[in-house]
Structure formats: C-alpha cells, structure tokens
Design a protein around this motif. Structure first.
Motif, mmCIF file in Angstrom:
data_model
loop_
_atom_site.group_PDB
_atom_site.id
_atom_site.type_symbol
_atom_site.label_atom_id
_atom_site.label_comp_id
_atom_site.label_asym_id
_atom_site.label_seq_id
_atom_site.Cartn_x
_atom_site.Cartn_y
_atom_site.Cartn_z
ATOM 1 N N GLN A 475 0.819 -1.205 0.000
ATOM 2 C CA GLN A 475 0.000 0.000 0.000
ATOM 3 C C GLN A 475 0.858 1.263 0.000
ATOM 4 O OE1 GLN A 475 -2.512 1.463 3.553
ATOM 5 N NE2 GLN A 475 -4.012 0.404 2.272
ATOM 6 N N SER A 476 2.012 1.221 0.660
ATOM 7 C CA SER A 476 2.899 2.380 0.725
ATOM 8 C C SER A 476 4.019 2.307 -0.308
ATOM 9 C CB SER A 476 3.503 2.503 2.123
ATOM 10 O OG SER A 476 4.198 1.321 2.489
ATOM 11 N N GLY A 477 3.935 1.340 -1.220
ATOM 12 C CA GLY A 477 4.901 1.260 -2.304
ATOM 13 C C GLY A 477 6.137 0.439 -2.024
ATOM 14 N N GLN A 478 6.199 -0.236 -0.866
ATOM 15 C CA GLN A 478 7.353 -1.093 -0.583
ATOM 16 C C GLN A 478 7.213 -2.415 -1.341
ATOM 17 O OE1 GLN A 478 8.881 -0.889 3.657
ATOM 18 N NE2 GLN A 478 6.822 -0.081 3.980
ATOM 19 N N LEU A 479 8.354 -3.019 -1.645
ATOM 20 C CA LEU A 479 8.369 -4.266 -2.399
ATOM 21 C C LEU A 479 8.350 -5.435 -1.437
ATOM 22 C CD1 LEU A 479 11.005 -3.186 -5.053
ATOM 23 C CD2 LEU A 479 8.514 -2.933 -5.115
ATOM 24 N N LEU A 480 7.392 -6.336 -1.623
ATOM 25 C CA LEU A 480 7.131 -7.410 -0.660
ATOM 26 C C LEU A 480 7.791 -8.723 -1.029
ATOM 27 C CD1 LEU A 480 3.317 -6.685 -0.161
ATOM 28 C CD2 LEU A 480 5.237 -5.848 1.207
ATOM 29 N N GLY A 481 8.353 -8.840 -2.203
ATOM 30 C CA GLY A 481 8.934 -10.101 -2.650
ATOM 31 C C GLY A 481 8.791 -10.207 -4.147
ATOM 32 N N SER A 482 8.931 -11.400 -4.670
ATOM 33 C CA SER A 482 8.827 -11.608 -6.116
ATOM 34 C C SER A 482 7.374 -11.568 -6.554
ATOM 35 C CB SER A 482 9.447 -12.946 -6.508
ATOM 36 O OG SER A 482 10.809 -12.983 -6.147
ATOM 37 N N PRO A 483 7.083 -10.912 -7.686
ATOM 38 C CA PRO A 483 5.705 -10.887 -8.188
ATOM 39 C C PRO A 483 5.229 -12.288 -8.541
ATOM 40 C CG PRO A 483 7.076 -9.265 -9.307
ATOM 41 C CD PRO A 483 7.991 -10.148 -8.538
ATOM 42 N N THR A 484 3.938 -12.521 -8.365
ATOM 43 C CA THR A 484 3.335 -13.796 -8.739
ATOM 44 C C THR A 484 2.941 -13.752 -10.205
ATOM 45 O OG1 THR A 484 2.447 -14.034 -6.507
ATOM 46 C CG2 THR A 484 1.490 -15.425 -8.231
ATOM 47 N N PRO A 485 3.402 -14.712 -11.013
ATOM 48 C CA PRO A 485 3.049 -14.705 -12.436
ATOM 49 C C PRO A 485 1.541 -14.735 -12.636
ATOM 50 C CG PRO A 485 4.796 -16.282 -11.993
ATOM 51 C CD PRO A 485 4.291 -15.830 -10.661
ATOM 52 N N ASN A 486 1.071 -13.949 -13.605
ATOM 53 C CA ASN A 486 -0.334 -13.931 -14.017
ATOM 54 C C ASN A 486 -1.290 -13.448 -12.925
ATOM 55 O OD1 ASN A 486 0.424 -15.074 -16.543
ATOM 56 N ND2 ASN A 486 0.405 -17.115 -15.604
ATOM 57 N N SER A 487 -0.764 -12.839 -11.880
ATOM 58 C CA SER A 487 -1.653 -12.302 -10.845
ATOM 59 C C SER A 487 -2.249 -10.981 -11.322
ATOM 60 C CB SER A 487 -0.893 -12.094 -9.537
ATOM 61 O OG SER A 487 0.141 -11.149 -9.720
ATOM 62 N N LEU A 488 -3.350 -10.572 -10.691
ATOM 63 C CA LEU A 488 -4.008 -9.338 -11.072
ATOM 64 C C LEU A 488 -3.145 -8.131 -10.713
ATOM 65 C CD1 LEU A 488 -7.676 -10.086 -9.914
ATOM 66 C CD2 LEU A 488 -6.760 -10.156 -12.246
ATOM 67 N N SER A 489 -3.212 -7.093 -11.539
ATOM 68 C CA SER A 489 -2.456 -5.879 -11.264
ATOM 69 C C SER A 489 -3.148 -5.059 -10.190
ATOM 70 C CB SER A 489 -2.331 -5.042 -12.544
ATOM 71 O OG SER A 489 -1.653 -5.752 -13.539
ATOM 72 N N LYS A 490 -2.352 -4.316 -9.455
ATOM 73 C CA LYS A 490 -2.877 -3.428 -8.430
ATOM 74 C C LYS A 490 -2.958 -2.001 -8.960
ATOM 75 C CE LYS A 490 -1.191 -5.801 -4.242
ATOM 76 N NZ LYS A 490 -0.333 -5.639 -3.037
ATOM 77 N N GLY A 491 -3.931 -1.266 -8.398
ATOM 78 C CA GLY A 491 -4.084 0.131 -8.771
ATOM 79 C C GLY A 491 -4.211 1.006 -7.550
ATOM 80 N N SER A 492 -4.932 2.114 -7.696
ATOM 81 C CA SER A 492 -5.014 3.119 -6.641
ATOM 82 C C SER A 492 -5.784 2.644 -5.415
ATOM 83 C CB SER A 492 -5.669 4.385 -7.192
ATOM 84 O OG SER A 492 -6.959 4.095 -7.723
ATOM 85 N N LEU A 493 -6.608 1.607 -5.556
ATOM 86 C CA LEU A 493 -7.344 1.106 -4.397
ATOM 87 C C LEU A 493 -6.443 0.278 -3.480
ATOM 88 C CD1 LEU A 493 -10.738 0.037 -6.037
ATOM 89 C CD2 LEU A 493 -10.057 2.257 -5.083
#
Length: 571
Positions: A475-493
């Motif tokens: 939510q605050s823009g920190q990176l939590l780990g490796s992205p999950t392939p084919n997962s939904l993108s996040k936006g302003s919500l």
C-alpha cells in the motif's frame, strides 16, 4: 516567488500532463486532509510555483495550474474549453444581417461524463466556502471498484481521468485542420497550423497571460508530442518564446507513446518517420536550453514491478508523468537552498540551476537522458549497501541510447522522494545522502558531478491512476517479494503512494540517438537520389535548409565525440 509555467502540446503530452496535474492535486488534497499521513502535510514544497490564485465571477477563490494545453479540436471530451470553474452557457450565433431566411442551429452531441467524472461532479456540488484546489475523493468501496474498471476500459480523452480545475486561458483547441487526424503524422503536416489565421497569435496570448503575471519566472517546462505535426506547432511556439522571453530557460520534453513507434510495412512511411525524427530534433533543439527525449518503443519490460499495457496511452503516460513529477520537485522546494538540510527536503535547485548543472560543465550538451525507477527499492540491506540499490534500478526512458558505455565526464541531477529503509521506516534526508554516497563509492561508476535532491514526500497515487503495479507492491509502495506470475495488477485502491527516483543525465550514452538522426537525414534527404528529397521539399525545406539541419545535428555529435566525422557526406 519563482514561478514555472507548463506547456503541453499534442495528444500524448496532454495525457502525461493529466497524470502530472492529478499528482499535484492529490498532494494539495492530502495536505488538507485531517487523517492523511503527516508526510503529506509538511512536505516542504511550494505549490505556488506551479499554481496561480484567482477568483471566479461569483467571487469564489480558485487555485489552478499555470498551464497552456494545446490539442486537436474535439479532444477535451466532456470538458469545456473554459475549464470547469468558469463554465459558461453556449452562446447563440449572432444574426446574419444579409440573410432574411430562417436559421437553424446544428450542435454535436456533448460527450457524456464517465463514472469517474460523474462522481467528481457530484462531490463538487457540496457547498464550500474555501479555495477551489486539490481534493481527495471520499471513499465508496463498491463505486470505486466500478470507477477503476471503467477507466481501465473506457479512457478516450486525457480529460476522462483528470480531476483538476483549469483556468479558461489554459485549454486551447486547434481548429482549421482540414485533414484526418491520422494524416497529421509528420513534421510537414503541422507547419501551417501556427499561422495567425489558425490561432497562432491566440496561443501566444495565452502563454503571455501566464508569463506576464509572474513576479519572477524561473522557467518553462514544455512537453510536446513530437511523433507528428505537433512538432512544428511547438517549433513556432518556441520561436515566439525565444523572441519575447529570451532570458527564460525552457526545459523541453519531447514525448511519444509506443504506438507511434511501430514499424510499418510501407517503406515510404518508415522513411517519412525517420525524416520526421531528424527534422523535429534539428529544429527544436536550438530553441531551448535542454531537450529530454522521452518514450520507449515498449514499457512492458522496464520494471518487474510494473505491468504496463503499451497499447494504452492511459497506462504509458502515467509512468512518464511520475518521473516528471519527481524531476519537478527541486525547483519548488522551500528555501533555504541547496546546502541546507531540513527534515523533509534537501537540494533545492531552480530551472536555471538544473540547466547550468547539466549543460554548463565541460560540454555544452543540450540532449539529456531521463532515467527513473518506479517504485524505488529500499535504500539499504542489513546495514550495508543494498544488493540492488536505487541507482542500479534506474531504467533509461530515453530511446535509442547505449547503456554499455561508461562516461567519466557525465553530469547528472538525481531526485529521490519518499524512500524507505529496509526495515520499513521512511528514510531521512541524511540517510538518503549516505546511501547514495556509499553506492557511488562501491561498484557504481561515479559521474563527474551529481546534484542530489531529496524529498521525504512520496508520490501519491490518486483514484484515477491506472492499475499497473504488480502484486508485490504494498500500500505504501514497498516491495514485498517476487511478483506472482499472471496475478491481477494493483491500482489506486491497493497502492496509495510509492517511493520514486528519477535522474536527468548528460552523457555520451545519447550518441546513438543523435547519430541515427543525422545519418537518416543524410541518407534520405541529402545524398544524390535520396528517397526522401521530394518529401522534404513538400514539407517546405530546400536543400540548403536540410544541409543546415544536418550540420546542427553533426555539431551535437561532435560535442560528445570530437573524433566523429561530423562533416556532411552529401554528393
């Protein structure tokens, strides 16, 4: 006051501008929100640099961007050319004295507001006695999801996602273009648009309105969509700026979206595009202090943290706007100046200071590269320099450059805002300084000179921002780990703000960009039997003018590479 006036010319430039002003509007709204993060309340940024105060005829105080926007007629969507605060009812046409017959009026149907604009309009109907400026939308979870989905699938105009109020002098629509928009795709197509009969003087008057009300103008940031006829519109605009305001520095961003860079099966179209690129740069570069080419053929692989759809201007423009927002922070930081450290900003530098830093050193290089990382990674790891520090994550957003060269004479201005430490705490100004100094002292080549600017305030993500973040962005823009392939993108919500880093860099890495243009101009426009000679003639350029443009480009190459063959090789 050290004001900056912004000019946006062309479709993609206005898409970028729409996101840019949304960021500023969100900052203004968060600064006044009782429950917002304190980092937005005392951000050390003087918004008066970009905005002007005014008053409507009804006596309502206003706060609007110091902006001139130019685009095709009909590209404002549901927005009036008078803006949103000074709307006036349509006037009936004056009677024709020599016509005695009946009169009928034909009006095109007005564009309907999309869900986002409807929501914005509804919330603005709530009575307010305050100044009309930035605002944040009240949370309505279900409605917000519908709005986000609507924007992802139904953005046609840059105004479809704009949440900003504009002054009536800001929005100018080009009329008199007796050609299809698809044909307005080369330098020659826009050469006559700036003629007085087609509104050139009116555009000058609008810019003059904003410039002459400034107390101490520090510069102009000028964005132009240079993939078509708007390049020549911008040239004429800049010629007038140079004539009337010769002491006002201009930072020119020449922008283009991926769709305009697709190769064609037609050799004629490819030659036309190559000649346009050469002519546009040769004509625009002498008219400003710095030129920053912006726009990659694809943004989809720039960062593992982003999922950008290259086919959507709404997506691509958001990335470039975020970088431009960070780059604009130094010239609106509160004083005291560059040597003072405060709790929220460091490294204030006005537009002329940026120009002198990048072009006033050993080389007179007007061609500047833009790098950015979005979101920026944490500064440190386990008390040491991070394995992937911010500097290693910077990706070049300037096309046709070489990243393999090392330039010990490079000069740069680096801006970092909203940075985090690895433990999840926001980094202080001094911690950012130490981390950057340590990074340059280890495996990253140190430039000849680097000016660092730091702001504690991150980039706010407003509701109309596109869903382009991977699932590993918090939510605050920190990176939590490796992205999950084919997962939904996040936006302003899901993501409310992000740390950013952006850099302007004077380096001979830009040589391929310049060399390609001078080579194409010689190959297609000067050599005996050149395939583009007739095309350049139709654009109004004689052989002598074409040779002058080639010489202009050759001189830029010589500055970066004194051993290059800069002489014309025409027959």
């Amino acid at each position: 006051m050290r004001e900056v006036v912004t000019v946006q010319v062309g479709g993609f430039a206005n898409f970028i501008g729409s996101h840019f002003w949304n960021f500023q509007d969100e900052l203004l709204g968060l600064a006044g929100e009782p429950d917002s993060d304190p980092v937005f309340k005392n951000n050390g940024l003087n918004m008066d640099v970009l905005y002007r105060s005014g008053e409507t005829q009804e006596g309502v105080l206003t706060y609007t961007p110091r902006l001139v926007s130019v685009n095709y007629q009909g590209t404002l969507g549901s927005m009036s050319s008078n803006g949103t605060l000074y709307s006036q009812p349509p006037e009936s046409p004056p009677p024709v004295a020599t016509w005695k017959g009946s009169l009928s009026v034909q009006r095109s149907q007005h564009q309907k507001r999309n869900l986002f604009l409807q929501r914005l309009h509804e919330e603005e109907q709530i009575p307010s006695s305050g100044v009309e400026n930035g605002h944040t939308l009240s949370p309505h979870d279900n409605q917000d999801k519908s709005i986000v989905e609507s924007l992802e699938n139904d953005v046609h105009f840059w105004t479809d996602f704009s949440k900003v109020h504009y002054h009536p002098q800001s929005l100018y629509e080009l009329s008199g273009l007796w050609m299809d928009v698809e044909q307005f795709n080369s330098y020659g197509a826009g050469k006559d648009v700036f003629a007085e009969s087609l509104g050139g003087e009116e555009m000058n008057d609008r810019l003059r309105f904003f410039l002459e009300e400034c107390d101490h103008i520090q510069g102009i940031q000028f964005l132009v969509d240079d993939s078509g006829g708007f390049s020549s519109v911008a040239e004429n605009f800049l010629v007038n700026v140079a004539d009337e305001y010769s002491n006002t520095p201009v930072m020119l961003y020449t922008v283009r979206d991926p769709r305009s860079q697709m190769s064609s099966r037609s050799q004629k179209r490819n030659i036309s595009r190559d000649l346009h690129d050469a002519v546009s740069f040769a004509r625009l570069s002498p008219l400003c202090k710095l030129v920053v080419p912006v726009g990659l053929p694809s943004l989809s692989e720039v960062s593992t943290y982003l999922r950008v759809n290259d086919g959507k201007q709404y997506h691509c423009s958001a990335v470039y706007a975020a970088a431009l927002h960070s780059l604009s922070l130094p010239f609106r930081m509160d004083l005291p100046g560059p040597s003072a450290i405060s709790s929220c900003t460091y490294g204030a530098l006005d537009v002329n200071g940026i120009v002198q830093t990048l072009s006033g050193q050993l080389r007179q290089n007007t061609v500047i590269m833009l790098d950015a990382t979005m979101p920026a990674p944490c500064l440190t790891g386990s008390g040491k320099v991070a394995e992937e520090p911010i500097l290693r994550n910077l990706q070049c957003l300037t096309p046709d450059v070489s990243e393999a060269l090392e330039d010990s004479q490079s000069v740069e201005t680096l801006v970092i805002n909203g940075a985090f430490q690895s433990g999840g705490n926001r980094a202080t100004v001094s911690e950012v300084q130490q981390a950057i100094s340590a990074a340059y002292g280890h495996s990253i080549p140190r430039p000849r000179f680097c000016h660092l600017s730091v702001a504690a305030c991150p980039l706010p993500i407003p509701l109309p921002f596109p869903s382009i973040f991977s699932d590993n962005v918090s939510q605050s823009g920190q990176l939590l780990g490796s992205p999950t392939p084919n997962s939904l993108s996040k936006g302003s919500l899901d993501v409310h703000s992000i740390p950013m880093a952006a850099r302007l860099r004077s380096s001979h890495d830009v040589l391929p960009f310049l060399s390609n243009r001078v080579d194409n101009l010689r190959k297609y426009g000067i050599r005996r039997g050149a395939l583009g000679g007739e095309l350049l003639s139709s654009w109004g350029f004689g052989r002598e003018e074409v040779e002058d443009m080639a010489e202009t480009l050759s001189n830029l190459v010589k500055v970066l590479d004194p051993f290059s063959d800069g002489s014309s090789d025409s027959d």
